[in-house]
Design an enzyme around this catalytic site. Sequence first.
Site, PDB file in Angstrom:
ATOM      1  N   ASN A 124     -17.073-117.763  18.743  1.00 25.05           N
ATOM      2  CA  ASN A 124     -17.558-116.619  17.979  1.00 25.05           C
ATOM      3  C   ASN A 124     -16.987-115.326  18.573  1.00 25.05           C
ATOM      4  OD1 ASN A 124     -19.146-115.302  16.029  1.00 25.05           O
ATOM      5  ND2 ASN A 124     -20.801-114.999  17.484  1.00 25.05           N
ATOM      6  N   ASN A 131     -18.184-112.810  19.947  1.00 25.72           N
ATOM      7  CA  ASN A 131     -18.753-112.235  21.164  1.00 25.72           C
ATOM      8  C   ASN A 131     -18.545-113.116  22.396  1.00 25.72           C
ATOM      9  OD1 ASN A 131     -20.526-114.334  20.690  1.00 25.72           O
ATOM     10  ND2 ASN A 131     -22.371-113.092  20.737  1.00 25.72           N
ATOM     11  N   LYS A 132     -17.880-114.251  22.241  1.00 22.74           N
ATOM     12  CA  LYS A 132     -17.713-115.160  23.367  1.00 22.74           C
ATOM     13  C   LYS A 132     -16.548-114.743  24.263  1.00 22.74           C
ATOM     14  CE  LYS A 132     -21.173-117.809  22.353  1.00 22.74           C
ATOM     15  NZ  LYS A 132     -21.710-117.078  21.204  1.00 22.74           N
ATOM     16  N   ILE A 133     -16.406-115.421  25.389  1.00 21.77           N
ATOM     17  CA  ILE A 133     -15.398-115.032  26.366  1.00 21.77           C
ATOM     18  C   ILE A 133     -13.988-115.185  25.794  1.00 21.77           C
ATOM     19  CG2 ILE A 133     -15.252-117.296  27.492  1.00 21.77           C
ATOM     20  CD1 ILE A 133     -15.258-115.626  30.189  1.00 21.77           C
ATOM     21  N   LEU A 134     -13.786-116.168  24.914  1.00 23.27           N
ATOM     22  CA  LEU A 134     -12.597-116.295  24.077  1.00 23.27           C
ATOM     23  C   LEU A 134     -13.047-116.443  22.640  1.00 23.27           C
ATOM     24  CD1 LEU A 134     -10.355-118.871  26.031  1.00 23.27           C
ATOM     25  CD2 LEU A 134     -10.378-116.381  26.240  1.00 23.27           C
TER      26      LEU A 134
END
Length: 388
Positions: A191, A193-196
């Site tokens: 998603n 907002n995730k780190i990737l």
Amino acid sequence: MRSQDYDRLYLSPPHLGRHELNYVHKAIEDNWVAPAGPNITGFEADICAAVGVPYAVALTSGTAAIHLGLILLGVGPGDEVLCPSFTFVATANPIVYLGATPVFVDSEPETWNLCPERLREAIVDRIAKGKKPKALILVHLYGMPAKLPEILALAQEFDIPILEDAAEALGSEWQQQPLGGFGRVGVFSFNGNKILTTSGGGALVTYDRALAERARFLATQAKDDAPHYQHSETGYNYRLSNILAGIGRGQMELLPERVKRRRQIFDWYREHLAPLPGITVALAPEPAGSRSNRWLTTTLLNPADPEAAPTAPGATPETLRLHLETRNIESRPLWKPLHLQPLFAAAPMYGGAVCEDLFARGLCLPSGSAMTDGDLRRVKEALAEALS
């Protein structure tokens, strides 16, 4: 000054590099834009290499991955699935999709993940009631590894398969082994907002080739092997597109760099917020053997340390959040426990005091990997204003 006078600082925005365009342009040039193509195969191979598992299936979301994972574990109507209460709703929603019931379990205070003592209590009690749980969803909250030795031992003792929800934990490790490969199936989220990110997307990983093939079949509308469109069971439109998989390929090249920067941001907050009264950077230090990707830096008001200065009168996570908004800084409360959500009011719950206290005292701070030290100082100054 008004909040509009400041550039917006988001909690965890996408952070793209230059490599993503190479894969996306290639997909467009080759006309591989439909939900099939070499980027998907390559992205799945990249995930396998990063996680250390042999099989991955790229999907439209982490939620889709949990849904398919539960199906692979045999969850169906009337079953019960053990699940932490302190997590995002997407962890539990797929349980309901399948007509099953979530059985919520409290957190422990060291990692905020599933409490092994409460988990044992829940398993023993459900079995005594004639409802042995069909599966266990294990979450690594905010990228922090859960207490894996204890939880894995319980799952083995009671023969309950694990779905490992590593949506927030790509790049985190336990005993130098990447998270995501400790369950029968593991899931990741890409998603925004995730780190990737792939803008929207997810993946299911497993050591079991048959499970991977089954997941891929169900994710492509469960089309039978026939020249015409023939379907013998319900399928889903869950396959990631070749375009988005191209973004994922470029992002995967940046994973070590992104983890390094998130950990630097956590360390900066930990050092520079220490002098502020009544607030502490949480989930530190890491338990022995654990290495968190530090996806989000979290704080707690009124820390347990008796020598800590008291918080400013009337200060709450919400007053801090609202003050940060006046400086155009996004922050978020910690996850509201699922057993307190109206949606799950009737679900069984074991414990609750720990995660309820964390929700009452916690706040997530901006943690995006593109943040500068100047951005971090701005957050600190706004917090100092609110706490002074």
